[in-house]
Scaffold this motif. Structure first.
Motif, short mmCIF file in Angstrom:
data_model
loop_
_atom_site.label_atom_id
_atom_site.label_comp_id
_atom_site.label_asym_id
_atom_site.label_seq_id
_atom_site.Cartn_x
_atom_site.Cartn_y
_atom_site.Cartn_z
N VAL A 178 0.84 -1.20 0.00
CA VAL A 178 0.00 0.00 0.00
C VAL A 178 0.87 1.25 0.00
N GLY A 179 0.24 2.39 -0.23
CA GLY A 179 0.90 3.66 -0.05
C GLY A 179 0.61 4.20 1.34
N PHE A 180 1.41 5.16 1.77
CA PHE A 180 1.13 5.81 3.06
C PHE A 180 1.66 7.24 3.03
N THR A 181 1.11 8.05 3.88
CA THR A 181 1.58 9.42 4.05
C THR A 181 1.89 9.66 5.52
N ILE A 182 2.82 10.57 5.77
CA ILE A 182 3.17 10.96 7.14
C ILE A 182 3.04 12.47 7.25
N PRO A 183 2.20 12.96 8.13
CA PRO A 183 1.91 14.40 8.17
C PRO A 183 3.01 15.27 8.75
N ASN A 184 3.89 14.73 9.61
CA ASN A 184 4.83 15.61 10.32
C ASN A 184 6.12 15.88 9.56
N GLY A 185 6.24 15.36 8.34
CA GLY A 185 7.41 15.66 7.52
C GLY A 185 8.62 14.78 7.74
N GLU A 186 8.57 13.84 8.67
CA GLU A 186 9.70 12.94 8.91
C GLU A 186 9.67 11.80 7.90
N VAL A 187 10.79 11.58 7.21
CA VAL A 187 10.87 10.53 6.20
C VAL A 187 11.42 9.26 6.85
N PRO A 188 10.66 8.18 6.89
CA PRO A 188 11.17 6.95 7.49
C PRO A 188 12.24 6.30 6.63
N THR A 189 13.12 5.57 7.25
CA THR A 189 14.15 4.83 6.53
C THR A 189 13.51 3.69 5.75
N GLU A 190 13.95 3.52 4.52
CA GLU A 190 13.46 2.37 3.75
C GLU A 190 13.95 1.09 4.43
N GLY A 191 13.02 0.21 4.73
CA GLY A 191 13.32 -0.99 5.51
C GLY A 191 12.84 -0.90 6.94
N ALA A 192 12.37 0.27 7.36
CA ALA A 192 11.84 0.43 8.72
C ALA A 192 10.63 -0.49 8.90
N ALA A 193 10.40 -0.90 10.15
CA ALA A 193 9.36 -1.88 10.45
C ALA A 193 8.00 -1.24 10.66
N ILE A 194 6.98 -1.91 10.15
CA ILE A 194 5.59 -1.60 10.51
C ILE A 194 5.28 -2.44 11.74
N VAL A 195 4.82 -1.81 12.81
CA VAL A 195 4.57 -2.55 14.05
C VAL A 195 3.10 -2.43 14.45
N VAL A 196 2.62 -3.49 15.07
CA VAL A 196 1.26 -3.51 15.61
C VAL A 196 1.33 -4.02 17.05
N ASP A 197 0.32 -3.73 17.84
CA ASP A 197 0.25 -4.20 19.22
C ASP A 197 1.51 -3.88 20.00
N GLY A 198 2.01 -2.68 19.81
CA GLY A 198 3.20 -2.27 20.56
C GLY A 198 4.49 -2.46 19.80
N ASP A 199 5.02 -3.69 19.85
CA ASP A 199 6.32 -3.94 19.24
C ASP A 199 6.34 -5.13 18.30
N THR A 200 5.22 -5.65 17.91
CA THR A 200 5.19 -6.81 17.02
C THR A 200 5.39 -6.34 15.58
N VAL A 201 6.46 -6.81 14.95
CA VAL A 201 6.75 -6.43 13.56
C VAL A 201 5.75 -7.11 12.64
N ALA A 202 5.10 -6.31 11.79
CA ALA A 202 4.06 -6.86 10.92
C ALA A 202 4.16 -6.32 9.49
N GLY A 203 5.34 -5.89 9.10
CA GLY A 203 5.53 -5.38 7.74
C GLY A 203 6.75 -4.48 7.68
#
Length: 450
Positions: free
Chosen positions: A366-391
């Motif tokens: 999917v695509g995503f946007t971040i409103p605060n202007g911070e660019v995440p590192t490519e390869g950064a983790a998508i996390v759910v339920d606190g710290d569970t890596v899910a993407g």
């Protein structure tokens, strides 16, 4: 040590004599690994001290010598397009891109991308793989390789296609242009060119179809002229009618440009009005110079690989190998429309793709946007339920045209909906993003087709 003991028993009680009997300390290491151990072993069998046993005489080379030194100066093969010298003269920042040396940018990547939106830019895309498939069964051959229909393509038209493995996984993508009834011009990714040529050749030999494959990658160069003033530049370079009515989106024409015979594809990886111009590599610098002469009044600027990545990300165009991996299928990579399971011709990966269509994937691109202007590192983790890596984040940039951070990521399928909130863990930062499933720029494709 058994051989050293036998040597001592036979009377070879000096290290030099033992060396000739056992060959210890000989060979490439010249004793660097075995010398001390062999001296101690011989001393144990003869009753001599280490000092009394002595050392062997090392032969050159005393240190390891790289094979490159023996062969000549260190050399790393690199491919360069026929226009590479001109780009150097235009102050291109050159970096490695696979086995090619490419212009990464010309000093202002965001400005170069913005210029494509506002005026016109040109990028060297000669690195694309280029294959000519000809013969009475060329269309049927391509239909077996691609999951979408190719054989029904009309001459002078272009279609996007992805290649899949037997397991239905995406291996490459590109465009297919039908030149005439028996000829198809196929482009591939730059990094996948050799692999696709090998893949086509292997299946052509196995199927024994009436088709012939020619690799044109090195002999044919290509540039992409893109931006709202691209048509104005073309009007000064060629007598071809480039109006939208005469030369529509996804059409192809053959015509001279600045006197150079060209195949012109009306496509755009950038999201703007664009012409991908293919020409004999030997005439690349002449054509490049002519484009800048004709486009000067329209604000033409060269742009590199980094601006192109910003532009393609705005359209959510997938980069194979970056936004996909060895497990990605067209269904999970948001391209279900490209798989034609009702196609009459069987094709590679059909069985696996049919199974994938029946079983929803666990993850979606999917695509995503971040409103605060911070660019995440490519390869950064998508996390759910606190710290569970899910993407993970696959692509991310700041778009000056859109005024916000945009990106693409693999997320759990249940989060693949517009407006869904995702959390990104990136080197100690926690960033909040919102999912978007349609292109960030010109989602209806009106600009492309203008």
């Amino acid at each position: 040590t058994k051989d050293i003991g036998l040597a001592a028993a036979e009377g070879y009680d000096s290290i030099e004599l033992s060396k000739r009997y056992t060959t210890v300390t000989m060979g490439p290491s010249q004793g660097r690994f075995s010398q001390l151990a062999s001296i101690r072993a011989l001393g144990a069998h003869t009753g001599l001290t280490v000092a009394e046993v002595g050392m062997t005489t090392a032969r050159p080379p005393w240190v390891s010598v790289p094979m490159g030194v023996l062969a000549g100066r260190p050399f790393e093969p690199a491919k360069r397009s026929a226009i590479h010298g001109r780009q150097r003269e235009q102050n291109a920042h050159v970096k490695w891109a696979g086995d090619w040396r490419r212009a990464y940018d010309y000093g202002d990547p965001e400005g170069e991308a913005l210029n494509v939106h506002e005026r016109v830019g040109v990028i060297d895309v000669s690195t694309l793989g280029k294959l000519l498939v000809r013969g009475p069964e060329a269309g049927a051959f391509l239909d077996r390789l691609y999951p979408n229909r190719i054989a029904d393509l009309k001459p002078g038209r272009i279609r996007y296609g992805v290649l899949t493995s037997d397991a239905g996984r995406i291996t490459d993508d590109g465009t297919i242009c039908r030149i005439d009834d028996d000829s198809f011009y196929v482009t591939t990714t730059s990094s996948g060119a050799a692999g696709v040529e090998q893949w086509f050749s292997w299946w052509l030999a196995d199927w024994r179809m009436q088709a012939h494959l020619t690799d044109l990658t090195q002999g044919v160069g290509a540039v992409n002229l893109a931006g709202p003033r691209a048509r104005d530049v073309m009007a000064k370079l060629t007598g071809l009618d480039c109006s939208n009515e005469a030369f529509a989106y996804l059409a192809a024409r053959r015509a001279p440009i600045a006197g150079v015979p060209c195949l012109i594809l009306r496509i755009g990886f950038t999201g703007e009005l664009g012409y991908e111009i293919h020409f004999p590599s030997a005439q690349g610098q002449d054509l490049w110079d002519a484009i800048f002469d004709a486009g000067r009044e329209f604000g033409v600027r060269p742009f590199g690989l980094e601006p192109q990545r910003i532009l393609r990300l705005q359209k959510m165009h997938v980069l194979i190998g970056q936004d996909t991996d060895s497990e990605s299928t067209p269904f999970s990579a948001a391209m279900p429309w490209i798989v034609k399971l009702d196609k009459e011709e069987d094709f590679i990966g059909r069985w696996a793709l049919a199974r994938a269509s029946e079983q929803p994937a666990d993850f979606a691109l999917v695509g995503f946007t971040i409103p605060n202007g911070e660019v995440p590192t490519e390869g950064a983790a998508i996390v759910v339920d606190g710290d569970t890596v899910a993407g993970q984040v696959t692509s991310s940039r700041y778009s000056r045209q859109l005024g916000r951070v945009i990106g693409m990521a693999w997320v759990p399928t249940e989060l693949a909906a517009d407006g869904a909130s995702i959390q990104i863990a990136d080197n100690g930062r926690r960033l909040q993003g919102a999912v978007q499933t349609s292109p960030f720029f010109d989602p209806e494709g009106k600009v492309l087709r203008s």
